[in-house]
Design an enzyme around this catalytic site. Structure first.
Site, PDB file in Angstrom:
ATOM      1  N   ASP A 191       0.858  -1.199   0.000  1.00  0.00           N
ATOM      2  CA  ASP A 191       0.000   0.000   0.000  1.00  0.00           C
ATOM      3  C   ASP A 191       0.894   1.248   0.000  1.00  0.00           C
ATOM      4  OD1 ASP A 191      -3.132   0.760   1.186  1.00  0.00           O
ATOM      5  OD2 ASP A 191      -1.530   2.287   1.266  1.00  0.00           O
ATOM      6  N   ILE A 192       0.611   2.129  -0.921  1.00  0.00           N
ATOM      7  CA  ILE A 192       1.419   3.359  -0.996  1.00  0.00           C
ATOM      8  C   ILE A 192       1.111   4.246   0.219  1.00  0.00           C
ATOM      9  CG2 ILE A 192       1.949   5.420  -2.363  1.00  0.00           C
ATOM     10  CD1 ILE A 192       1.251   3.842  -4.860  1.00  0.00           C
ATOM     11  N   ASN A 199      -2.444  13.061  -4.446  1.00  0.00           N
ATOM     12  CA  ASN A 199      -3.598  13.579  -5.187  1.00  0.00           C
ATOM     13  C   ASN A 199      -3.927  15.010  -4.761  1.00  0.00           C
ATOM     14  OD1 ASN A 199      -4.228  11.470  -6.895  1.00  0.00           O
ATOM     15  ND2 ASN A 199      -5.532  10.439  -5.392  1.00  0.00           N
ATOM     16  N   ASP A 208      -2.054   9.372 -10.751  1.00  0.00           N
ATOM     17  CA  ASP A 208      -2.068   8.247 -11.713  1.00  0.00           C
ATOM     18  C   ASP A 208      -0.647   7.904 -12.155  1.00  0.00           C
ATOM     19  OD1 ASP A 208      -4.762   8.139 -11.509  1.00  0.00           O
ATOM     20  OD2 ASP A 208      -5.195   8.896 -13.526  1.00  0.00           O
ATOM     21  N   GLU A 234      -4.757   2.199  -4.378  1.00  0.00           N
ATOM     22  CA  GLU A 234      -3.292   2.311  -4.322  1.00  0.00           C
ATOM     23  C   GLU A 234      -2.720   1.120  -3.552  1.00  0.00           C
ATOM     24  OE1 GLU A 234      -4.663   2.699  -1.195  1.00  0.00           O
ATOM     25  OE2 GLU A 234      -2.947   3.920  -0.512  1.00  0.00           O
TER      26      GLU A 234
HETATM   27  P1  GH3 Z   1      -2.043   5.410   4.048  1.00  0.00           P
HETATM   28  O1  GH3 Z   1      -0.616   5.753   4.140  1.00  0.00           O
HETATM   29  O2  GH3 Z   1      -2.664   5.168   5.338  1.00  0.00           O
HETATM   30  O3  GH3 Z   1      -2.260   4.283   3.109  1.00  0.00           O
HETATM   31  O4  GH3 Z   1      -2.780   6.677   3.448  1.00  0.00           O
HETATM   32  P2  GH3 Z   1      -3.257   6.897   1.984  1.00  0.00           P
HETATM   33  O5  GH3 Z   1      -3.490   8.346   1.778  1.00  0.00           O
HETATM   34  O6  GH3 Z   1      -2.327   6.268   1.026  1.00  0.00           O
HETATM   35  O7  GH3 Z   1      -4.575   6.050   1.963  1.00  0.00           O
HETATM   36  P3  GH3 Z   1      -6.078   6.435   1.719  1.00  0.00           P
HETATM   37  O8  GH3 Z   1      -6.792   5.123   1.672  1.00  0.00           O
HETATM   38  O9  GH3 Z   1      -6.522   7.453   2.731  1.00  0.00           O
HETATM   39  O10 GH3 Z   1      -6.144   7.107   0.299  1.00  0.00           O
HETATM   40  C1  GH3 Z   1      -5.974   6.436  -0.880  1.00  0.00           C
HETATM   41  C2  GH3 Z   1      -6.240   7.362  -2.008  1.00  0.00           C
HETATM   42  O11 GH3 Z   1      -5.991   6.773  -3.266  1.00  0.00           O
HETATM   43  C3  GH3 Z   1      -7.671   7.853  -2.051  1.00  0.00           C
HETATM   44  C4  GH3 Z   1      -8.075   7.745  -3.493  1.00  0.00           C
HETATM   45  O12 GH3 Z   1      -8.657   8.913  -3.979  1.00  0.00           O
HETATM   46  C5  GH3 Z   1      -6.778   7.467  -4.204  1.00  0.00           C
HETATM   47  N1  GH3 Z   1      -6.946   6.650  -5.411  1.00  0.00           N
HETATM   48  C6  GH3 Z   1      -7.510   5.475  -5.522  1.00  0.00           C
HETATM   49  N2  GH3 Z   1      -7.462   5.036  -6.811  1.00  0.00           N
HETATM   50  C7  GH3 Z   1      -6.838   6.002  -7.521  1.00  0.00           C
HETATM   51  C8  GH3 Z   1      -6.468   6.139  -8.911  1.00  0.00           C
HETATM   52  O13 GH3 Z   1      -6.728   5.285  -9.765  1.00  0.00           O
HETATM   53  N3  GH3 Z   1      -5.830   7.283  -9.289  1.00  0.00           N
HETATM   54  C9  GH3 Z   1      -5.534   8.250  -8.362  1.00  0.00           C
HETATM   55  N4  GH3 Z   1      -4.908   9.329  -8.799  1.00  0.00           N
HETATM   56  N5  GH3 Z   1      -5.876   8.124  -7.066  1.00  0.00           N
HETATM   57  C10 GH3 Z   1      -6.511   7.037  -6.646  1.00  0.00           C
HETATM   58 MG    MG Z   2      -2.129   4.174   1.101  1.00  0.00          MG
HETATM   59 MG    MG Z   3      -5.052   1.977   0.917  1.00  0.00          MG
END
Ligand code: GH3
Ligand code: MG
Ligand code: MG
Length: 315
Positions: A191-192, A199, A208, A234
Site C-alpha cells: 500500500d502506498i 492527489n 495516476d 493504491e
Molecule cells: P495510508 O498511508 O494510510 O495508506 O494513506 P493513503 O493516503 O495512502 O490512503 P487512503 O486510503 O486514505 O487514500 C488512498 C487514495 O488513493 C484515495 C483515493 O482517492 C486514491 N486513489 C484510488 N485510486 C486512484 C487512482 O486510480 N488514481 C488516483 N490518482 N488516485 C486514486
Molecule cells: Mg495508502
Molecule cells: Mg489503501
C-alpha cells in the site's frame, strides 16, 4: 482451362487438341493412361482430363480410377471418349470415376456443351474454396481478437499489472497447487503511504503517474513466476509461488527499497519520494482459505502502517 488429352491414336489426339486450342484452351497430351497419370502427379494446373477408353499400357477406365485415388483434395473432371454406347459400359465408366462421356468420332458441339458444364462446376468449386479460405482467415482473426480480449480482461487499465479478479483467480489456483505439491506459497499486500496527499497536492493525474511508475518498479523486482496485480486504488497484491517466508521477506523489502529509491519526476524540476508499507503472510495449507490468508496479510499491513509506515510486517 488446362486440359490433358489422352489418346493412343495420334490423329484423333491431334484433332481434339486442335479443337480445344482453337477455343483458347491450354492443351497437353499423353498417349496412354500411365503417361497421363505421371503428368497429373506433376502438374497441379490440369483442370480437365479427356481420355480415350481403349489404350495400351493403361486404359481410360484405369486412368479414371487411379486419378481419383491420386487427386482427392480438388475436383478433377474427367471425360471418357468412347464409341461404346452400352448401358454396362457407361456404368463401368461412371464407377471408375468418369464424369461424362463423349462419343467417338468427336462431335464439336457436344464437346463444347461438356466444356461448359465443366467450366460451371470448376467456377463453383473455386467460389467454394475462396469462401473456405475467407472463413479460415476470419477464424484466425477471431482467435487473435480473443487473445487480445483475454489479455485486456486480465489487466488493469491504468498500471498494466494484472487486475484484482485475475490475481485472485491465480491465488486460488496456486493454493491448490501448493496443497497438492507441498510447495510453499506467500502473499504480500503493498500500500502506498500517504497517497491521498499526492492527489491533494499534485492532482489526480500526478497520482495516476505515481501509480503507473510505482507499478513498474514493483514489477521489475518480481520474478517471471510471481503474480503481481492491482488489488484496489493504491494497493497491490503479490502472489509468490515456491517462496518461503525468508524469501518473501527479501522480495518485499527489495520492492519497498526500490520504490523508495525511485523518485517520481514532477512536472516541475522537483521529484517526489514515494514509500510503501507491506504486509506479508505465508499460506498454511491445512487451514487457510484465500480470505484467511489475505486477512493475515492485511493485518500485517495495518501493523506496518501503525508502526510508522515504509516497512514490511509479517503475520
Ligand atoms: P495510508 O498511508 O494510510 O495508506 O494513506 P493513503 O493516503 O495512502 O490512503 P487512503 O486510503 O486514505 O487514500 C488512498 C487514495 O488513493 C484515495 C483515493 O482517492 C486514491 N486513489 C484510488 N485510486 C486512484 C487512482 O486510480 N488514481 C488516483 N490518482 N488516485 C486514486
Ligand atoms: Mg495508502
Ligand atoms: Mg489503501
Amino acid at each position: 482451362m488446362k486440359i490433358l488429352v489422352v489418346d493412343d491414336d495420334r490423329l484423333s489426339r491431334r484433332i481434339l487438341e486442335m479443337d480445344l486450342k482453337k477455343k483458347g484452351h491450354d492443351v497437353i497430351s499423353a498417349e496412354n493412361g500411365e503417361i497421363a497419370l505421371n503428368l497429373l502427379k506433376s502438374d497441379m494446373e490440369i483442370s480437365l482430363v479427356i481420355t480415350d477408353w481403349n489404350m495400351p499400357v493403361m486404359d481410360g477406365l484405369e486412368l479414371c480410377r487411379k486419378s481419383r485415388e491420386l487427386i482427392r483434395k480438388r475436383y478433377l473432371p474427367m471425360i471418357l471418349l468412347t464409341s461404346r454406347g452400352e448401358k454396362e459400359d457407361l456404368i463401368a465408366g461412371l464407377n471408375a470415376g468418369a464424369d461424362a462421356f463423349l462419343s467417338k468420332p468427336l462431335n464439336s458441339p457436344e464437346l463444347q456443351a461438356h466444356l461448359k458444364v465443366v467450366g460451371r462446376n470448376l467456377d463453383l468449386e473455386k467460389k467454394l474454396s475462396d469462401q473456405i479460405e475467407e472463413i479460415k482467415l476470419a477464424h484466425i482473426e477471431l482467435q487473435k481478437a480473443n487473445v487480445k480480449i483475454e489479455d485486456i480482461a486480465r489487466h488493469d487499465g491504468l498500471t498494466g499489472l494484472f487486475n484484482r479478479r485475475y490475481v485472485m483467480e491465480r491465488l486460488e489456483a496456486e493454493m491448490i497447487r501448493s496443497r497438492l505439491q507441498g510447495t510453499p506459497l506467500g502473499v504480500i499486500i503493498i500500500d502506498i503511504d500517504h497517497f491521498k496527499k499526492v492527489n491533494d497536492q499534485f492532482g489526480h493525474l500526478m497520482g495516476d503517474k505515481v501509480l503507473r511508475e510505482t507499478s513498474q518498479v514493483m514489477q521489475s523486482n518480481a520474478r517471471p513466476d510471481d503474480i503481481l496485480g492491482r488489488y484496489g486504488g493504491e494497493e497491490f497484491l503479490g502472489v509468490f509461488p515456491n517462496t518461503v517466508m525468508e524469501g518473501l521477506l527479501v522480495i518485499a523489502d527489495r520492492i519497498r527499497l526500490s520504490v523508495q529509491n525511485n523518485p517520481i519526476q514532477l512536472d516541475t524540476e522537483e521529484s517526489l519520494n514515494i514509500k510503501v508499507s507491506i504486509g506479508m503472510a505465508c499460506f498454511k495449507a491445512d487451514r487457510d482459505t484465500s480470505t484467511t490468508l489475505l486477512s493475515r496479510a492485511d493485518e500485517a499491513l495495518y501493523e506496518a502502517k501503525k508502526n510508522g509506515r515504509n516497512q514490511v510486517c509479517f503475520r
